[in-house]
Scaffold this motif. Sequence first.
Motif, mmCIF file in Angstrom:
data_model
loop_
_atom_site.group_PDB
_atom_site.id
_atom_site.type_symbol
_atom_site.label_atom_id
_atom_site.label_comp_id
_atom_site.label_asym_id
_atom_site.label_seq_id
_atom_site.Cartn_x
_atom_site.Cartn_y
_atom_site.Cartn_z
ATOM 1 N N ARG A 1 -5.123 6.275 3.222
ATOM 2 C CA ARG A 1 -4.367 7.378 2.604
ATOM 3 C C ARG A 1 -3.644 8.173 3.922
ATOM 4 N NH1 ARG A 1 -8.682 9.501 0.070
ATOM 5 N NH2 ARG A 1 -8.165 8.456 -2.044
ATOM 6 N N SER A 2 -2.660 8.835 3.629
ATOM 7 C CA SER A 2 -2.302 9.526 4.853
ATOM 8 C C SER A 2 -3.095 10.915 5.294
ATOM 9 C CB SER A 2 -0.749 10.148 4.499
ATOM 10 O OG SER A 2 -0.778 10.890 3.443
ATOM 11 N N GLY B 1 1.834 18.095 -4.471
ATOM 12 C CA GLY B 1 0.484 18.965 -5.066
ATOM 13 C C GLY B 1 0.748 20.389 -5.121
ATOM 14 N N GLU B 2 1.661 20.801 -4.595
ATOM 15 C CA GLU B 2 2.342 22.358 -4.815
ATOM 16 C C GLU B 2 2.640 22.395 -6.535
ATOM 17 O OE1 GLU B 2 5.495 23.153 -1.959
ATOM 18 O OE2 GLU B 2 3.902 23.374 -0.535
ATOM 19 N N GLN B 3 3.531 21.393 -6.717
ATOM 20 C CA GLN B 3 3.879 21.126 -8.202
ATOM 21 C C GLN B 3 2.880 21.199 -9.180
ATOM 22 O OE1 GLN B 3 7.111 22.379 -8.150
ATOM 23 N NE2 GLN B 3 6.856 22.242 -5.978
ATOM 24 N N LEU B 4 1.909 20.219 -8.815
ATOM 25 C CA LEU B 4 0.585 20.012 -9.447
ATOM 26 C C LEU B 4 -0.069 21.179 -9.731
ATOM 27 C CD1 LEU B 4 -0.362 17.489 -10.920
ATOM 28 C CD2 LEU B 4 -1.780 17.303 -8.794
ATOM 29 N N ILE B 5 -0.296 22.029 -8.793
ATOM 30 C CA ILE B 5 -1.129 23.280 -9.011
ATOM 31 C C ILE B 5 -0.565 24.485 -9.757
ATOM 32 C CG2 ILE B 5 -1.677 25.286 -7.543
ATOM 33 C CD1 ILE B 5 -2.462 23.363 -5.317
ATOM 34 N N LYS B 6 1.055 24.322 -9.675
ATOM 35 C CA LYS B 6 1.894 25.487 -10.234
ATOM 36 C C LYS B 6 1.825 25.049 -11.802
ATOM 37 C CE LYS B 6 5.170 26.751 -7.921
ATOM 38 N NZ LYS B 6 6.659 26.536 -7.515
ATOM 39 N N TYR B 7 1.838 23.691 -12.152
ATOM 40 C CA TYR B 7 2.315 23.377 -13.637
ATOM 41 C C TYR B 7 1.253 22.768 -14.483
ATOM 42 C CZ TYR B 7 7.033 24.914 -12.045
ATOM 43 O OH TYR B 7 8.219 25.476 -11.780
ATOM 44 N N VAL B 8 0.245 22.062 -13.702
ATOM 45 C CA VAL B 8 -0.599 21.183 -14.361
ATOM 46 C C VAL B 8 -2.099 21.564 -14.392
ATOM 47 C CG1 VAL B 8 -1.534 18.654 -14.629
ATOM 48 C CG2 VAL B 8 1.043 19.122 -13.985
ATOM 49 N N PRO C 1 1.003 -1.308 -0.125
ATOM 50 C CA PRO C 1 0.174 -0.030 0.097
ATOM 51 C C PRO C 1 0.717 1.185 -0.086
ATOM 52 C CG PRO C 1 -0.755 -1.654 1.727
ATOM 53 C CD PRO C 1 0.620 -1.908 1.219
ATOM 54 N N ASP C 2 0.328 2.327 -0.668
ATOM 55 C CA ASP C 2 1.084 3.821 -0.655
ATOM 56 C C ASP C 2 0.142 4.842 0.007
ATOM 57 O OD1 ASP C 2 2.146 6.214 -1.811
ATOM 58 O OD2 ASP C 2 3.655 4.738 -2.514
ATOM 59 N N HIS C 3 0.439 5.552 0.589
ATOM 60 C CA HIS C 3 -0.318 6.370 1.504
ATOM 61 C C HIS C 3 -0.367 7.990 0.682
ATOM 62 C CE1 HIS C 3 1.169 3.079 3.981
ATOM 63 N NE2 HIS C 3 -0.010 3.042 4.645
ATOM 64 N N ARG C 4 0.426 8.084 -0.067
ATOM 65 C CA ARG C 4 0.298 9.283 -0.978
ATOM 66 C C ARG C 4 -0.725 9.801 -1.480
ATOM 67 N NH1 ARG C 4 5.913 8.650 -3.770
ATOM 68 N NH2 ARG C 4 5.134 6.486 -3.973
ATOM 69 N N VAL C 5 -0.996 11.205 -1.834
ATOM 70 C CA VAL C 5 -1.945 11.621 -2.686
ATOM 71 C C VAL C 5 -1.645 12.714 -3.659
ATOM 72 C CG1 VAL C 5 -2.997 13.248 -0.882
ATOM 73 C CG2 VAL C 5 -4.573 12.215 -2.372
ATOM 74 N N ALA C 6 -2.329 12.952 -4.599
ATOM 75 C CA ALA C 6 -1.687 14.070 -5.442
ATOM 76 C C ALA C 6 -2.011 15.232 -4.911
ATOM 77 C CB ALA C 6 -2.382 13.950 -6.867
ATOM 78 N N LEU C 7 -3.217 15.545 -4.307
ATOM 79 C CA LEU C 7 -3.518 16.922 -3.561
ATOM 80 C C LEU C 7 -3.906 16.648 -2.222
ATOM 81 C CD1 LEU C 7 -5.463 18.377 -6.688
ATOM 82 C CD2 LEU C 7 -3.296 19.202 -5.908
ATOM 83 N N THR C 8 -3.461 17.710 -1.190
ATOM 84 C CA THR C 8 -4.014 17.596 0.254
ATOM 85 C C THR C 8 -5.416 18.151 0.107
ATOM 86 O OG1 THR C 8 -3.060 19.707 0.725
ATOM 87 C CG2 THR C 8 -1.554 17.928 0.715
ATOM 88 N N PRO C 9 -5.942 18.023 1.328
ATOM 89 C CA PRO C 9 -7.306 18.628 1.374
ATOM 90 C C PRO C 9 -7.215 20.215 1.286
ATOM 91 C CG PRO C 9 -7.025 16.984 3.080
ATOM 92 C CD PRO C 9 -5.659 17.126 2.255
ATOM 93 N N PHE C 10 -6.313 20.893 2.182
ATOM 94 C CA PHE C 10 -6.174 22.267 1.515
ATOM 95 C C PHE C 10 -5.868 22.657 0.421
ATOM 96 C CE2 PHE C 10 -3.627 26.150 1.272
ATOM 97 C CZ PHE C 10 -4.378 27.004 1.925
ATOM 98 N N ALA D 1 5.474 14.688 1.597
ATOM 99 C CA ALA D 1 5.652 14.364 0.002
ATOM 100 C C ALA D 1 4.440 14.679 -0.734
ATOM 101 C CB ALA D 1 5.877 12.962 -0.096
ATOM 102 N N SER D 2 3.256 14.392 -0.336
ATOM 103 C CA SER D 2 2.162 14.469 -1.010
ATOM 104 C C SER D 2 1.900 16.290 -0.907
ATOM 105 C CB SER D 2 0.858 14.275 -0.146
ATOM 106 O OG SER D 2 0.834 12.743 -0.189
#
Length: 400
Positions: A45-46, A356-363, A14-23, A351-352
């Motif tokens: 999930r973490s 997520g910070e990079q995902l918001i910035k670039y994707v 199992p992996d506990h990471r996620v692409a975006l946090t709640p905030f 790590a998540s």
Amino acid sequence: MLKIGLIREGKQPPDHRVALTPFQCRWIMQRWPQIQIMVQHSPIRSYTDEEYQQAGIQVVEDMQDCDVLMGIKEVPIDQLIPGKTYFFFSHTKKKQPHNRLLMQACVNKKITLIDYECLIHEDGQRMLGFGFFAGVVGAHNGLMAYGKKTSLFDLPRAYTCRDLQQLTESYYGIKLPPLKIAITGSGRVAAGILEVMGLLGIKDITPGEFLINEYQYPVYTQLKAGDLYLHKSERSYSREHFHAHPYEYECKFLPFTTAADILMNGIYWEQGMAPLFSWDDLCNPHFRIRVIADITNDPGGSIPCNLGDSTIDDPVYGVDRCTRQKLPPYLPHTVDMMCVGNLPDELPRDASRYFGEQLIKYVIPELLQPDSPILEKATILQKGKLTPRFCYLEDYAYGS
């Protein structure tokens, strides 16, 4: 309305990471009202379901209503929803044998597959990745393994720490013995390794000093690609030429095998690149390295004695230097290998958030564009068909 779904991780272990946090989810929906984010229920999930609900994010079981599905690791074949657009690390661009069936399932289910690893800036650098935290945890685990092998010091497991701050606090009062660490690479992974070197006060020295001097305190040297590879005939190094013609270059790492106690490998590797050393070198009685943290973790790649993945629960195994057998760790005659494939999952919340910070910035902004060259270049499959950039995968994706 663009509906984005954060899927639960189904790959084992199992992996506990996620692409975006709640905030981050809440921030995105406030910044772009035309985006709705839903989160699939997950017991592991973490960030918990309750944390997402408290942030105003809908937690659901069925992801059928979403346009775009975002995960982290490879999605189990039986969990793929036909016709959807997926973002995850597919580990297929190098024709990895263990993921061929996944690729073929995506073809058969007419999935649009966008691989995080293929999202790149104009200069070829990756936009997204967990490399920094892989470097942090990998360096920590490498030192932990050396401490256990020598019984000279003891470090806690990273996953027992709540976050990076608590891991940092675990270093208070740790006095490392004299040891020499060779670090390879210059990207995100190396940056994470260097973070740990700084936290522990390990002194940086030049490669030349590393080879000829001994010290009464711990030291490290960083070897970038230009320090490691040399053109066989021109006796020079060009980054562009090296990546285009890696087989024309030899590796210069061998002298460091007799000078280093620990190797922390963060160098990028692809087919055709020379390994750092050979099995025969490993058997040399002057081979000094006792622990290898192979953080980039390419079996059959830059480290010949990488005999496959270890796990977070059991991160270290030994390798007999001459018989090449896999053995229990911490034996006197072995080199101990740390080859965990999901290192950032030991600090999943940090790590998540970083990812997520990079995902918001670039994707995320690119998803709202009618045409996005960035996403187009990262799209391996478009509705089940290979895109022109990835047509070299034809036999891998379509073959029997």
